[in-house]
Design an enzyme around this catalytic site. Structure first.
Site, PDB file in Angstrom:
ATOM      1  N   LYS A 153       0.833  -1.208   0.000  1.00 25.28           N
ATOM      2  CA  LYS A 153       0.000   0.000   0.000  1.00 25.28           C
ATOM      3  C   LYS A 153       0.868   1.259   0.000  1.00 25.28           C
ATOM      4  CE  LYS A 153      -3.972  -1.616   2.724  1.00 25.28           C
ATOM      5  NZ  LYS A 153      -4.737  -1.276   3.927  1.00 25.28           N
ATOM      6  N   ASP A 185      -8.426   1.606   4.477  1.00 25.80           N
ATOM      7  CA  ASP A 185      -8.865   0.281   4.915  1.00 25.80           C
ATOM      8  C   ASP A 185      -9.524  -0.362   3.714  1.00 25.80           C
ATOM      9  OD1 ASP A 185      -8.883  -1.543   7.172  1.00 25.80           O
ATOM     10  OD2 ASP A 185     -11.036  -1.575   6.854  1.00 25.80           O
ATOM     11  N   HIS A 199      -9.088   0.020  -6.804  1.00 24.38           N
ATOM     12  CA  HIS A 199      -9.964   0.616  -5.796  1.00 24.38           C
ATOM     13  C   HIS A 199      -9.245   1.762  -5.066  1.00 24.38           C
ATOM     14  CE1 HIS A 199      -7.469  -2.607  -4.503  1.00 24.38           C
ATOM     15  NE2 HIS A 199      -7.737  -2.472  -3.218  1.00 24.38           N
ATOM     16  N   ARG A 200      -7.926   1.543  -4.748  1.00 22.07           N
ATOM     17  CA  ARG A 200      -7.177   2.577  -4.040  1.00 22.07           C
ATOM     18  C   ARG A 200      -6.966   3.792  -4.959  1.00 22.07           C
ATOM     19  NH1 ARG A 200      -5.407  -0.634  -0.906  1.00 22.07           N
ATOM     20  NH2 ARG A 200      -4.158  -1.680  -2.456  1.00 22.07           N
TER      21      ARG A 200
HETATM   22  P1  IMP Z   1      -6.292  -3.714   5.702  1.00 22.35           P
HETATM   23  O1  IMP Z   1      -6.782  -2.546   4.900  1.00 22.35           O
HETATM   24  O2  IMP Z   1      -5.012  -3.431   6.408  1.00 22.35           O
HETATM   25  O3  IMP Z   1      -7.368  -4.285   6.560  1.00 22.35           O
HETATM   26  O4  IMP Z   1      -5.858  -4.856   4.684  1.00 22.35           O
HETATM   27  C1  IMP Z   1      -6.573  -5.069   3.518  1.00 22.35           C
HETATM   28  C2  IMP Z   1      -6.255  -6.446   2.942  1.00 22.35           C
HETATM   29  O5  IMP Z   1      -7.064  -6.562   1.755  1.00 22.35           O
HETATM   30  C3  IMP Z   1      -4.819  -6.619   2.482  1.00 22.35           C
HETATM   31  O6  IMP Z   1      -4.016  -7.195   3.466  1.00 22.35           O
HETATM   32  C4  IMP Z   1      -4.994  -7.557   1.286  1.00 22.35           C
HETATM   33  O7  IMP Z   1      -5.139  -8.875   1.731  1.00 22.35           O
HETATM   34  C5  IMP Z   1      -6.316  -7.104   0.712  1.00 22.35           C
HETATM   35  N1  IMP Z   1      -6.091  -6.050  -0.294  1.00 22.35           N
HETATM   36  C6  IMP Z   1      -6.366  -4.727  -0.177  1.00 22.35           C
HETATM   37  N2  IMP Z   1      -5.991  -4.067  -1.282  1.00 22.35           N
HETATM   38  C7  IMP Z   1      -5.444  -4.996  -2.097  1.00 22.35           C
HETATM   39  C8  IMP Z   1      -4.865  -4.908  -3.395  1.00 22.35           C
HETATM   40  O8  IMP Z   1      -4.722  -3.848  -4.012  1.00 22.35           O
HETATM   41  N3  IMP Z   1      -4.450  -6.075  -3.910  1.00 22.35           N
HETATM   42  C9  IMP Z   1      -4.568  -7.272  -3.280  1.00 22.35           C
HETATM   43  N4  IMP Z   1      -5.061  -7.404  -2.068  1.00 22.35           N
HETATM   44  C10 IMP Z   1      -5.516  -6.258  -1.471  1.00 22.35           C
END
Ligand code: IMP
Length: 199
Positions: free
Chosen positions: A13, A70, A181-182
């Site tokens: 990220k 998130d 999405h990001r």
């Molecule tokens: P959190 O936002 O820290 O709860 O983590 C989100 C989780 O969603 C990540 O650890 C990944 O497993 C998954 N995730 C979020 N964005 C992506 C992405 O761009 N590619 C692949 N997996 C993602």
């Protein structure tokens, strides 16, 4: 110049957000740059609660305006799972991204295809504990049963775009950062950041 802290410890990220925000004129810093070691428990019931909690915690600990994300993957054949729990989607503690992908495919294997899915991101910006902005982004595709590509992180090797015939892990950063999405969340955050930073 005011600085913006990228409020995450997830290296994938951090890289994406640095790239997405690099030409904005905002000076970006990471937790590593300021030796900030902060782990925020993601115990909220919504993406917004978690993103807000992370942004506020990093802003409070650093004194910098902070941007947190998130995110999660929602698979229709799994009733929207793993969603908010995507980072922890495995019965065993200590599981890694590859284990989580394998676990997802195991849970999907008897379900009819296509396994449609979308990634969701909620981005929260904390200027102070009272001044918080929240925006969202989504990205639609399907899960495929074998991994393809080596880029990105998380579920990227099994998240497939049927129109482009590639997975997210088969895209370079530039392409992922046009579609993800990001990327959409950051695009929605740009007018807010411009206002905050007077750009
Ligand atoms: P959190 O936002 O820290 O709860 O983590 C989100 C989780 O969603 C990540 O650890 C990944 O497993 C998954 N995730 C979020 N964005 C992506 C992405 O761009 N590619 C692949 N997996 C993602």
């Amino acid at each position: 110049m005011k600085k913006l802290l990228i409020a995450t410890n997830n290296k994938g990220k951090v890289k994406e957000l640095q790239e997405l925000l690099k030409d904005t004129g905002i000076e970006l810093i990471t937790p590593a740059d300021i030796n900030l070691n902060l782990d925020v428990e993601e115990d909220g019931k919504t993406y917004t609660e978690n993103a807000t909690k992370k942004a506020i915690a990093f802003a409070r600990a650093s004194g910098f305006i902070s941007l947190a994300d998130d995110s999660g993957l929602e698979v229709n054949a799994l009733e929207g799972a793993p969603g908010l729990h995507s980072a922890r989607y495995h019965p065993k503690a200590g599981a890694n991204d590859a284990d989580r992908r394998a676990y997802m495919l195991e849970n999907l294997k008897d379900k009819p295809r296509p396994w449609t899915a979308h990634f969701h991101a909620t981005i929260a910006i904390s200027v102070s504990e009272e001044e918080i902005y929240v925006v969202d982004g989504n990205c639609y595709g399907e899960i495929i049963p074998e991994e393809r590509g080596n880029s990105g992180f998380g579920y990227d090797p099994i998240f497939f775009f049927p129109e482009l015939k590639k997975t997210m892990a088969e895209m370079d950063m530039e392409e992922k950062n046009r579609l993800s999405h990001r990327a959409i969340g950051v695009m929605n955050a740009l007018p807010i950041l411009k206002q905050i930073f007077g750009l």
